[in-house]
Motif scaffolding. Structure first.
Motif, PDB file in Angstrom:
ATOM      1  N   TYR A   4      -7.226  -4.961  -3.221  1.00 20.68           N
ATOM      2  CA  TYR A   4      -8.116  -3.919  -2.693  1.00 20.68           C
ATOM      3  C   TYR A   4      -9.539  -4.271  -3.091  1.00 20.68           C
ATOM      4  O   TYR A   4      -9.780  -4.683  -4.211  1.00 20.68           O
ATOM      5  CB  TYR A   4      -7.714  -2.554  -3.265  1.00 20.68           C
ATOM      6  CG  TYR A   4      -8.446  -1.409  -2.616  1.00 20.68           C
ATOM      7  CD1 TYR A   4      -8.042  -0.916  -1.393  1.00 20.68           C
ATOM      8  CD2 TYR A   4      -9.557  -0.843  -3.209  1.00 20.68           C
ATOM      9  CE1 TYR A   4      -8.701   0.114  -0.770  1.00 20.68           C
ATOM     10  CE2 TYR A   4     -10.234   0.190  -2.608  1.00 20.68           C
ATOM     11  CZ  TYR A   4      -9.806   0.666  -1.388  1.00 20.68           C
ATOM     12  OH  TYR A   4     -10.486   1.687  -0.772  1.00 20.68           O
ATOM     13  N   ASP A  32     -11.146  -0.432   2.912  1.00 18.89           N
ATOM     14  CA  ASP A  32     -10.134  -1.478   2.861  1.00 18.89           C
ATOM     15  C   ASP A  32     -10.138  -2.293   4.151  1.00 18.89           C
ATOM     16  O   ASP A  32     -10.065  -3.521   4.123  1.00 18.89           O
ATOM     17  CB  ASP A  32      -8.755  -0.868   2.614  1.00 18.89           C
ATOM     18  CG  ASP A  32      -7.669  -1.917   2.477  1.00 18.89           C
ATOM     19  OD1 ASP A  32      -7.935  -2.995   1.916  1.00 18.89           O
ATOM     20  OD2 ASP A  32      -6.541  -1.661   2.923  1.00 18.89           O
ATOM     21  N   LYS A  50       0.827  -1.208   0.000  1.00 18.07           N
ATOM     22  CA  LYS A  50       0.000   0.000   0.000  1.00 18.07           C
ATOM     23  C   LYS A  50       0.863   1.260   0.000  1.00 18.07           C
ATOM     24  O   LYS A  50       0.609   2.187  -0.774  1.00 18.07           O
ATOM     25  CB  LYS A  50      -0.930  -0.006   1.212  1.00 18.07           C
ATOM     26  CG  LYS A  50      -1.796   1.229   1.302  1.00 18.07           C
ATOM     27  CD  LYS A  50      -2.852   1.142   2.374  1.00 18.07           C
ATOM     28  CE  LYS A  50      -2.292   0.912   3.725  1.00 18.07           C
ATOM     29  NZ  LYS A  50      -3.293   1.007   4.787  1.00 18.07           N
TER      30      LYS A  50
END
Length: 163
Positions: free
Chosen positions: A162, A142, A78
């Protein structure tokens, strides 16, 4: 020049096109340290497994080693994506200004003649809070696994996926 930019954009769009998935996935969803050592050896035979802080042996929040590794893998992917997004945003805002008004009051977007830092300073406070709110909602989405559609990344979701 415009043709060259269009060609680059069209060529790079292929990187985001879906590819057919054949057979079962070979990604270990609940990878332990042994799986990380094996994966690191295949990915980079020169360096192999490198964990100077022994994070792969840690147990964050008392949820087990596999959950900690899931958290660290998700976090690394991320933050890498955020860094790439920030770099592209930095370059785009330095060279392009939207032609429409930035606010309902008719305030134009900051000039491309300003540095990116000065452009950010010229953005109204309300717009900055909107950006923060959208990012917060995406983080919450998320963490919830897309409304429960996917398991949490510390409980077996594929790293980087995701909802």
């Amino acid at each position: 020049m415009k043709l060259a930019i269009a060609a680059l954009l069209a060529g790079s769009a292929a990187a985001f096109a879906p590819t057919p998935q054949g057979g079962a996935s070979k990604v270990a969803l609940n990878a332990g340290k042994d799986d990380l050592v094996t994966l690191a050896g295949k990915a980079n035979p020169t360096v192999k497994f490198y964990d100077p802080m022994n994070l792969a042996d840690a147990d964050f929040w008392g949820q087990g080693n596999e959950a900690t590794i899931g958290f660290l893998r998700q976090s690394e992917i991320k933050h890498g994506r955020i860094a790439m997004f920030a770099f592209v945003g930095y370059i785009v805002q330095s060279n392009f200004v939207f032609p429409w008004a930035q606010t309902l009051a008719g305030t134009p977007h900051p000039s491309a003649d300003l540095s990116p830092e000065a452009q950010w300073d010229a953005v109204p406070l309300g717009a900055k809070w909107q950006i923060f709110a959208v990012i917060s909602m995406l983080e919450l989405w998320d963490e919830c696994g897309g409304g429960g559609a996917l398991p949490h990344y510390m409980k077996g979701r594929k790293p980087g996926q995701y909802p």
